[in-house]
Design an enzyme around this catalytic site. Structure first.
Site, PDB file in Angstrom:
ATOM      1  N   HIS A 178      -2.705  -1.365  -3.286  1.00 21.08           N
ATOM      2  CA  HIS A 178      -2.524  -1.940  -4.700  1.00 21.08           C
ATOM      3  C   HIS A 178      -3.590  -2.736  -4.897  1.00 21.08           C
ATOM      4  O   HIS A 178      -4.063  -3.746  -4.097  1.00 21.08           O
ATOM      5  CB  HIS A 178      -1.140  -2.878  -4.587  1.00 21.08           C
ATOM      6  CG  HIS A 178      -0.616  -3.550  -5.414  1.00 21.08           C
ATOM      7  ND1 HIS A 178       0.604  -3.295  -6.405  1.00 21.08           N
ATOM      8  CD2 HIS A 178      -1.406  -4.605  -6.078  1.00 21.08           C
ATOM      9  CE1 HIS A 178       0.582  -4.188  -7.114  1.00 21.08           C
ATOM     10  NE2 HIS A 178      -0.385  -5.092  -7.083  1.00 21.08           N
TER      11      HIS A 178
ATOM     12  N   GLU B 112       0.276  -4.431   0.527  1.00 22.49           N
ATOM     13  CA  GLU B 112       0.238  -3.059   0.270  1.00 22.49           C
ATOM     14  C   GLU B 112      -1.366  -2.691   0.142  1.00 22.49           C
ATOM     15  O   GLU B 112      -1.998  -3.076  -0.835  1.00 22.49           O
ATOM     16  CB  GLU B 112       0.778  -2.812  -1.076  1.00 22.49           C
ATOM     17  CG  GLU B 112       2.317  -3.153  -1.104  1.00 22.49           C
ATOM     18  CD  GLU B 112       2.948  -2.816  -2.602  1.00 22.49           C
ATOM     19  OE1 GLU B 112       4.315  -2.775  -2.771  1.00 22.49           O
ATOM     20  OE2 GLU B 112       2.290  -2.719  -3.769  1.00 22.49           O
TER      21      GLU B 112
ATOM     22  N   HIS C 198       1.591  -4.232 -12.696  1.00 23.06           N
ATOM     23  CA  HIS C 198       1.422  -2.845 -13.321  1.00 23.06           C
ATOM     24  C   HIS C 198       1.447  -3.104 -14.804  1.00 23.06           C
ATOM     25  O   HIS C 198       0.786  -2.287 -15.637  1.00 23.06           O
ATOM     26  CB  HIS C 198       2.182  -1.908 -12.623  1.00 23.06           C
ATOM     27  CG  HIS C 198       1.580  -1.580 -11.236  1.00 23.06           C
ATOM     28  ND1 HIS C 198       0.665  -0.472 -11.236  1.00 23.06           N
ATOM     29  CD2 HIS C 198       1.953  -1.823  -9.789  1.00 23.06           C
ATOM     30  CE1 HIS C 198       0.504  -0.475  -9.728  1.00 23.06           C
ATOM     31  NE2 HIS C 198       1.316  -1.222  -9.123  1.00 23.06           N
TER      32      HIS C 198
ATOM     33  N   ASP D  74      -2.450   1.714  -8.065  1.00 21.79           N
ATOM     34  CA  ASP D  74      -2.246   2.270  -6.698  1.00 21.79           C
ATOM     35  C   ASP D  74      -3.017   3.395  -6.451  1.00 21.79           C
ATOM     36  O   ASP D  74      -2.990   4.271  -7.350  1.00 21.79           O
ATOM     37  CB  ASP D  74      -0.631   2.443  -6.663  1.00 21.79           C
ATOM     38  CG  ASP D  74       0.260   1.208  -6.696  1.00 21.79           C
ATOM     39  OD1 ASP D  74      -0.209   0.150  -6.805  1.00 21.79           O
ATOM     40  OD2 ASP D  74       1.493   1.596  -6.910  1.00 21.79           O
TER      41      ASP D  74
ATOM     42  N   ARG E  25       2.583   0.545 -15.946  1.00 21.00           N
ATOM     43  CA  ARG E  25       4.026   0.755 -15.632  1.00 21.00           C
ATOM     44  C   ARG E  25       4.868  -0.061 -16.641  1.00 21.00           C
ATOM     45  O   ARG E  25       4.770  -1.324 -16.859  1.00 21.00           O
ATOM     46  CB  ARG E  25       4.437   0.071 -14.086  1.00 21.00           C
ATOM     47  CG  ARG E  25       5.902   0.460 -13.830  1.00 21.00           C
ATOM     48  CD  ARG E  25       6.056  -0.125 -12.371  1.00 21.00           C
ATOM     49  NE  ARG E  25       5.199   0.187 -11.388  1.00 21.00           N
ATOM     50  CZ  ARG E  25       4.738  -0.326 -10.140  1.00 21.00           C
ATOM     51  NH1 ARG E  25       5.601  -1.174  -9.778  1.00 21.00           N
ATOM     52  NH2 ARG E  25       4.313   0.308  -9.445  1.00 21.00           N
TER      53      ARG E  25
END
Length: 202
Positions: free
Chosen positions: A184, A181, A116, A123, A71
């Protein structure tokens, strides 16, 4: 693309993906800065571990679907700007029904410096190899709610079992879970543990 990074699908035949932040199907309600194509990027080390994870999932009757990998930092900055904008309600009921936008950061669902961006966090979820359908997990990607926590109450036995399948696969292949999460995971031996990259996914 930076040296050491690749498109995951080029190294792992048959991997499925849906890069949520390159689409309108994410908590911001539109494509996010830095995602210029719907593909998943990661480090070569991430891909090697994911290939092992896919093989292990296949042995249980599942495949992997990736939602996000590397990311860019500019995407994280975009999340910050979005969190300061007035609430329009477009994605609230699906993604953050019980908190306000700013609380996403306070509660650990979104980070100002994301793992990320180091390139070795992913994910993902499982799908059934026979039907092709996504495994039921008791909530979708980026549901920022206690239902998404590992060990959450209020999900079915099947959903809890599917989460445990994913966790056991990922942990056996060198990944660490994130408590808030279920989707994740971060590679334990990530190659760039202190570097946050900002090249676009294109």
């Amino acid at each position: 693309m930076m040296d050491g990074f690749v498109f995951v699908d080029e190294l792992i035949p048959g991997i499925r993906w849906d890069a949520k932040y390159a689409t309108w199907d994410n908590f911001t309600g539109k494509p996010v800065d830095g995602y210029l194509t719907n593909r998943i990027v990661g480090t070569r080390a991430l891909c090697a571990a994911l290939e092992r994870a896919q093989e292990k999932a296949n042995s249980l009757g599942f495949g992997l679907v990736l939602w996000d990998g590397y990311r860019p930092q500019r995407a994280v900055d975009c999340f910050l700007r979005w969190s300061r904008q007035p609430e329009d309600g477009r994605t609230k009921s699906r993604h953050y029904p019980n908190i306000e936008r700013a609380e996403m950061f306070e509660k650990g669902y979104v980070a100002t410096k994301s793992g990320h961006s180091r390139g070795s966090t992913v994910d993902l979820t499982l799908y059934d190899l026979t039907s092709g359908e996504l495994a039921s997990m008791g909530g979708g990607h980026d549901l920022m709610d206690s239902r998404s926590h590992h060990g959450a109450a209020g999900i079915t036995r099947t959903e809890a079992r599917n989460r445990e399948h994913l966790r056991s696969v990922m942990e056996a292949c060198g990944f660490a879970a994130y408590a808030c999460e279920w989707w994740h995971y971060t590679l334990r031996e990530e190659p760039y543990p202190d570097t946050y990259f900002d090249f676009p996914v294109e």
